[in-house]
Write an enzyme that holds these catalytic residues in place. Structure first.
Site, PDB file in Angstrom:
ATOM      1  N   ASP A  67       0.946  -1.173   0.029  1.00  0.00           N
ATOM      2  CA  ASP A  67      -0.232   0.040   0.056  1.00  0.00           C
ATOM      3  C   ASP A  67       1.103   1.163   0.017  1.00  0.00           C
ATOM      4  OD1 ASP A  67       0.851  -0.304   2.437  1.00  0.00           O
ATOM      5  OD2 ASP A  67      -1.032  -0.061   3.546  1.00  0.00           O
ATOM      6  N   TYR A  69       3.020   4.641   0.647  1.00  0.00           N
ATOM      7  CA  TYR A  69       3.716   4.968   1.841  1.00  0.00           C
ATOM      8  C   TYR A  69       2.904   5.893   2.780  1.00  0.00           C
ATOM      9  CZ  TYR A  69       8.247   4.341  -0.830  1.00  0.00           C
ATOM     10  OH  TYR A  69       9.151   3.569  -1.641  1.00  0.00           O
ATOM     11  N   PHE A  80       6.198   2.412  -4.519  1.00  0.00           N
ATOM     12  CA  PHE A  80       7.751   2.532  -4.286  1.00  0.00           C
ATOM     13  C   PHE A  80       8.111   4.075  -4.604  1.00  0.00           C
ATOM     14  CE2 PHE A  80       7.291  -1.914  -4.549  1.00  0.00           C
ATOM     15  CZ  PHE A  80       7.676  -2.494  -3.328  1.00  0.00           C
ATOM     16  N   HIS A 189      10.115  -8.545  -0.127  1.00  0.00           N
ATOM     17  CA  HIS A 189       9.774  -7.127   0.081  1.00  0.00           C
ATOM     18  C   HIS A 189      11.032  -6.665   0.100  1.00  0.00           C
ATOM     19  CE1 HIS A 189       8.089  -3.147   0.769  1.00  0.00           C
ATOM     20  NE2 HIS A 189       6.988  -3.538   0.377  1.00  0.00           N
TER      21      HIS A 189
END
Length: 222
Positions: A67, A69, A80, A189
């Site tokens: 999801d 930041y 990202f 991740h």
């Protein structure tokens, strides 16, 4: 429902926009923006930015995040990615750039990944909104169903797309992709909590470009 999204995606996803879950999702998100002014990310006009920056016909690579930041000023609708002026870079993005430099020798000077999107990289989170300081706060409200549908449409309508699935949430989407028609790249991740368990050294950027070239497409200028 009239959703403000790039025209090719609007046509392809029109059935999703008319489903009850999407109507419920829209009401939830609107209520969040109303109840928490300035604390829901990204801004309302950036929720579908990944689609607006990368029309359906251009999609060659899909990078899946979790999801947005949850830090004010970071999220701007591309997974990202962060606004150009953000310093220091978000930690996950720092690790992405470390792997990119190790893999291809490319050093990024700013955190905005719009240049990737414009080349055909769909920078998609599995959940498209979040409340400030509360990672995962908008999970299980309908976004996952919507992004499942996005992946399914890409899988069905296109061939030879690279899916870069980083983390367990993203990897769950692999069930919607036919690996005979597309390349699926999986790793942990890039978060500082997990990057050392396989993200570093995964070489996804070079692997993606090799596959694109083998299938007659232009590689990405990462």
């Amino acid at each position: 429902m009239d959703v403000k999204i790039e025209d090719s995606w609007k046509t392809i996803l029109k059935d999703e926009f008319s489903k009850p879950y999407f109507s419920n999702l829209v009401q939830f998100v609107k209520e969040e923006y109303r109840c928490y002014p300035g604390r829901i990310f990204p801004k309302g006009n950036q929720i579908f930015r990944a689609f607006n920056e990368c029309p359906f016909d251009k999609v060659k690579v899909v990078i899946l995040g979790q999801d947005p930041y949850p830090t004010k000023g970071h999220a701007h609708g591309l997974c990202f990615s962060a606004e150009k002026g953000v310093r220091p870079f978000p930690k996950s993005l720092q690790n992405i750039f470390k792997e990119l430099e190790s893999d291809l020798g490319i050093k990024k000077e700013h955190p905005d990944l719009s240049d990737w999107a414009k080349q055909g990289v769909l920078l998609l989170n599995t959940v498209l909104t979040v409340r400030e300081g509360e990672a995962g706060s908008h999970q299980n409200k309908g976004w996952e169903l919507f992004t499942d549908a996005v992946i399914e449409q890409i899988n069905q309508r296109k061939k030879n797309v690279v899916f870069m699935l980083w983390g367990s949430k993203a990897q769950q989407k692999a069930m919607n992709v036919n690996d005979k028609n597309h390349l699926i790249l999986k790793t942990v991740h890039p978060s500082p909590l997990s990057a050392h368990r396989g993200f570093f050294g995964c070489k996804h950027f070079s692997k993606a470009n090799e596959y694109l070239k083998i299938t007659g497409q232009h590689g990405i200028h990462w």
